[in-house]
Motif scaffolding. Structure first.
Motif, PDB file in Angstrom:
ATOM      1  N   TYR A 299       0.829  -1.207   0.000  1.00  0.00           N
ATOM      2  CA  TYR A 299       0.000   0.000   0.000  1.00  0.00           C
ATOM      3  C   TYR A 299       0.863   1.257   0.000  1.00  0.00           C
ATOM      4  O   TYR A 299       0.554   2.230  -0.695  1.00  0.00           O
ATOM      5  CB  TYR A 299      -0.952   0.015   1.208  1.00  0.00           C
ATOM      6  N   LEU A 300       1.942   1.249   0.772  1.00  0.00           N
ATOM      7  CA  LEU A 300       2.828   2.407   0.810  1.00  0.00           C
ATOM      8  C   LEU A 300       3.440   2.684  -0.566  1.00  0.00           C
ATOM      9  O   LEU A 300       3.564   3.839  -0.980  1.00  0.00           O
ATOM     10  CB  LEU A 300       3.939   2.196   1.847  1.00  0.00           C
ATOM     11  N   ALA A 301       3.820   1.638  -1.265  1.00  0.00           N
ATOM     12  CA  ALA A 301       4.459   1.791  -2.576  1.00  0.00           C
ATOM     13  C   ALA A 301       3.519   2.376  -3.618  1.00  0.00           C
ATOM     14  O   ALA A 301       3.971   3.016  -4.575  1.00  0.00           O
ATOM     15  CB  ALA A 301       4.996   0.439  -3.056  1.00  0.00           C
ATOM     16  N   VAL A 302       2.229   2.184  -3.433  1.00  0.00           N
ATOM     17  CA  VAL A 302       1.262   2.692  -4.410  1.00  0.00           C
ATOM     18  C   VAL A 302       1.368   4.202  -4.555  1.00  0.00           C
ATOM     19  O   VAL A 302       1.191   4.734  -5.651  1.00  0.00           O
ATOM     20  CB  VAL A 302      -0.171   2.250  -4.049  1.00  0.00           C
ATOM     21  N   ARG A 303       1.694   4.884  -3.487  1.00  0.00           N
ATOM     22  CA  ARG A 303       1.819   6.347  -3.594  1.00  0.00           C
ATOM     23  C   ARG A 303       2.890   6.719  -4.619  1.00  0.00           C
ATOM     24  O   ARG A 303       2.685   7.617  -5.432  1.00  0.00           O
ATOM     25  CB  ARG A 303       2.099   6.954  -2.226  1.00  0.00           C
ATOM     26  N   ALA A 304       4.021   6.022  -4.612  1.00  0.00           N
ATOM     27  CA  ALA A 304       5.077   6.284  -5.600  1.00  0.00           C
ATOM     28  C   ALA A 304       4.642   5.837  -6.994  1.00  0.00           C
ATOM     29  O   ALA A 304       4.913   6.516  -7.984  1.00  0.00           O
ATOM     30  CB  ALA A 304       6.365   5.579  -5.200  1.00  0.00           C
ATOM     31  N   LEU A 305       3.961   4.700  -7.071  1.00  0.00           N
ATOM     32  CA  LEU A 305       3.485   4.213  -8.374  1.00  0.00           C
ATOM     33  C   LEU A 305       2.515   5.204  -9.005  1.00  0.00           C
ATOM     34  O   LEU A 305       2.526   5.400 -10.228  1.00  0.00           O
ATOM     35  CB  LEU A 305       2.817   2.846  -8.222  1.00  0.00           C
ATOM     36  N   LEU A 306       1.676   5.831  -8.194  1.00  0.00           N
ATOM     37  CA  LEU A 306       0.729   6.819  -8.709  1.00  0.00           C
ATOM     38  C   LEU A 306       1.449   8.040  -9.259  1.00  0.00           C
ATOM     39  O   LEU A 306       1.085   8.561 -10.324  1.00  0.00           O
ATOM     40  CB  LEU A 306      -0.262   7.226  -7.615  1.00  0.00           C
ATOM     41  N   VAL A 307       2.483   8.491  -8.561  1.00  0.00           N
ATOM     42  CA  VAL A 307       3.256   9.640  -9.041  1.00  0.00           C
ATOM     43  C   VAL A 307       3.898   9.298 -10.385  1.00  0.00           C
ATOM     44  O   VAL A 307       3.817  10.082 -11.342  1.00  0.00           O
ATOM     45  CB  VAL A 307       4.326  10.066  -8.011  1.00  0.00           C
ATOM     46  N   LEU A 308       4.515   8.124 -10.454  1.00  0.00           N
ATOM     47  CA  LEU A 308       5.135   7.713 -11.720  1.00  0.00           C
ATOM     48  C   LEU A 308       4.117   7.674 -12.855  1.00  0.00           C
ATOM     49  O   LEU A 308       4.382   8.152 -13.956  1.00  0.00           O
ATOM     50  CB  LEU A 308       5.791   6.337 -11.572  1.00  0.00           C
ATOM     51  N   ALA A 309       2.952   7.092 -12.591  1.00  0.00           N
ATOM     52  CA  ALA A 309       1.932   6.972 -13.635  1.00  0.00           C
ATOM     53  C   ALA A 309       1.401   8.340 -14.055  1.00  0.00           C
ATOM     54  O   ALA A 309       1.086   8.549 -15.230  1.00  0.00           O
ATOM     55  CB  ALA A 309       0.796   6.078 -13.162  1.00  0.00           C
ATOM     56  N   ARG A 310       1.297   9.263 -13.114  1.00  0.00           N
ATOM     57  CA  ARG A 310       0.836  10.609 -13.473  1.00  0.00           C
ATOM     58  C   ARG A 310       1.846  11.303 -14.373  1.00  0.00           C
ATOM     59  O   ARG A 310       1.478  11.981 -15.328  1.00  0.00           O
ATOM     60  CB  ARG A 310       0.579  11.436 -12.222  1.00  0.00           C
ATOM     61  N   VAL A 311       3.125  11.146 -14.067  1.00  0.00           N
ATOM     62  CA  VAL A 311       4.176  11.779 -14.872  1.00  0.00           C
ATOM     63  C   VAL A 311       4.268  11.102 -16.236  1.00  0.00           C
ATOM     64  O   VAL A 311       4.170  11.755 -17.282  1.00  0.00           O
ATOM     65  CB  VAL A 311       5.535  11.742 -14.138  1.00  0.00           C
ATOM     66  N   PHE A 312       4.477   9.776 -16.227  1.00  0.00           N
ATOM     67  CA  PHE A 312       4.648   9.066 -17.505  1.00  0.00           C
ATOM     68  C   PHE A 312       3.367   9.049 -18.328  1.00  0.00           C
ATOM     69  O   PHE A 312       3.421   8.923 -19.547  1.00  0.00           O
ATOM     70  CB  PHE A 312       5.148   7.640 -17.258  1.00  0.00           C
ATOM     71  N   GLY A 313       2.213   9.182 -17.680  1.00  0.00           N
ATOM     72  CA  GLY A 313       0.944   9.209 -18.400  1.00  0.00           C
ATOM     73  C   GLY A 313       0.767  10.436 -19.266  1.00  0.00           C
ATOM     74  O   GLY A 313      -0.093  10.470 -20.141  1.00  0.00           O
ATOM     75  N   ARG A 314       1.578  11.446 -19.054  1.00  0.00           N
ATOM     76  CA  ARG A 314       1.529  12.667 -19.861  1.00  0.00           C
ATOM     77  C   ARG A 314       2.557  12.636 -20.996  1.00  0.00           C
ATOM     78  O   ARG A 314       2.601  13.534 -21.822  1.00  0.00           O
ATOM     79  CB  ARG A 314       1.770  13.882 -18.984  1.00  0.00           C
ATOM     80  N   LEU A 315       3.393  11.622 -20.992  1.00  0.00           N
ATOM     81  CA  LEU A 315       4.447  11.482 -22.011  1.00  0.00           C
ATOM     82  C   LEU A 315       4.027  10.440 -23.045  1.00  0.00           C
ATOM     83  O   LEU A 315       3.119   9.642 -22.799  1.00  0.00           O
ATOM     84  CB  LEU A 315       5.748  11.049 -21.333  1.00  0.00           C
TER      85      LEU A 315
END
Length: 184
Positions: A57-73
């Motif tokens: 669950y803790l790691a999901v916060r980092a995964l969400l940030v990555l997906a938000r950034v890479f999702g715009r590329l």
């Protein structure tokens, strides 16, 4: 997870709450010897695996940030990133194993329970604030790192991931087995 239909946020919230209650029940019922007992199918003890379940669950916060950034590329960028991460699977596996081994030496079950409550609350607030368009964004993931990672995951997929991870590992715990064997 397809985004043709809106995400069932309530199902995700319900999964989070079920996992939170289960986590607390497990911690509350476990003795020190229960937590030190080996698990089924892992090299961890029950205490270490519980930490790993929380870490999902803790790691999901980092995964969400990555997906938000890479999702715009362009998608190709995250595909290359995922390939690089897949190439680093061996060091990841070592860190993934060693993290819980060290964590349980300094983080008590009580602190794990409090951390679980905080992360569930945080993820719930984040999901409440997500737009449907945001939930459809995603990126490629290193499928060698986790059996629940898919080649491409949306934010909606990522919000559902930790409970799937939790449920899988919950079945590997051996908490309470010694007590139930003694009663039979």
């Amino acid at each position: 997870m397809t985004q043709a239909h809106p995400m069932d946020r309530q199902a995700v919230y319900d999964g989070y709450e079920r996992a939170r209650q289960t986590f607390h029940r497990l911690l509350d019922a476990a003795s020190e010897s229960d937590l030190a007992r080996p698990t089924r199918g892992t090299r961890w003890t029950n205490g270490q695996l519980l930490w790993h379940m929380l870490f999902g669950y803790l790691a999901v916060r980092a995964l969400l940030v990555l997906a938000r950034v890479f999702g715009r590329l362009p998608r190709g960028v995250s595909k290359v990133f995922a390939r690089l991460l897949n190439a680093a699977t061996a060091p990841f596996d070592l860190i993934n194993y060693a993290g819980p081994v060290g964590a349980v030496k300094v983080i008590t079950p009580r602190r794990m329970g409090a951390a679980f409550d905080r992360v569930i609350s945080s993820l719930r607030r984040q999901l409440e604030a997500e737009s449907e368009a945001g939930l459809a964004r995603g990126m490629h993931y290193p499928v060698r790192w986790d059996p629940f990672f898919k080649d491409f995951m949306t934010l909606a997929d990522i919000y559902g991931y930790p409970t799937e991870h939790f449920d899988f590992h919950h079945r590997q715990l051996t908490l309470g087995e010694a007590a139930s064997r003694a009663q039979t």
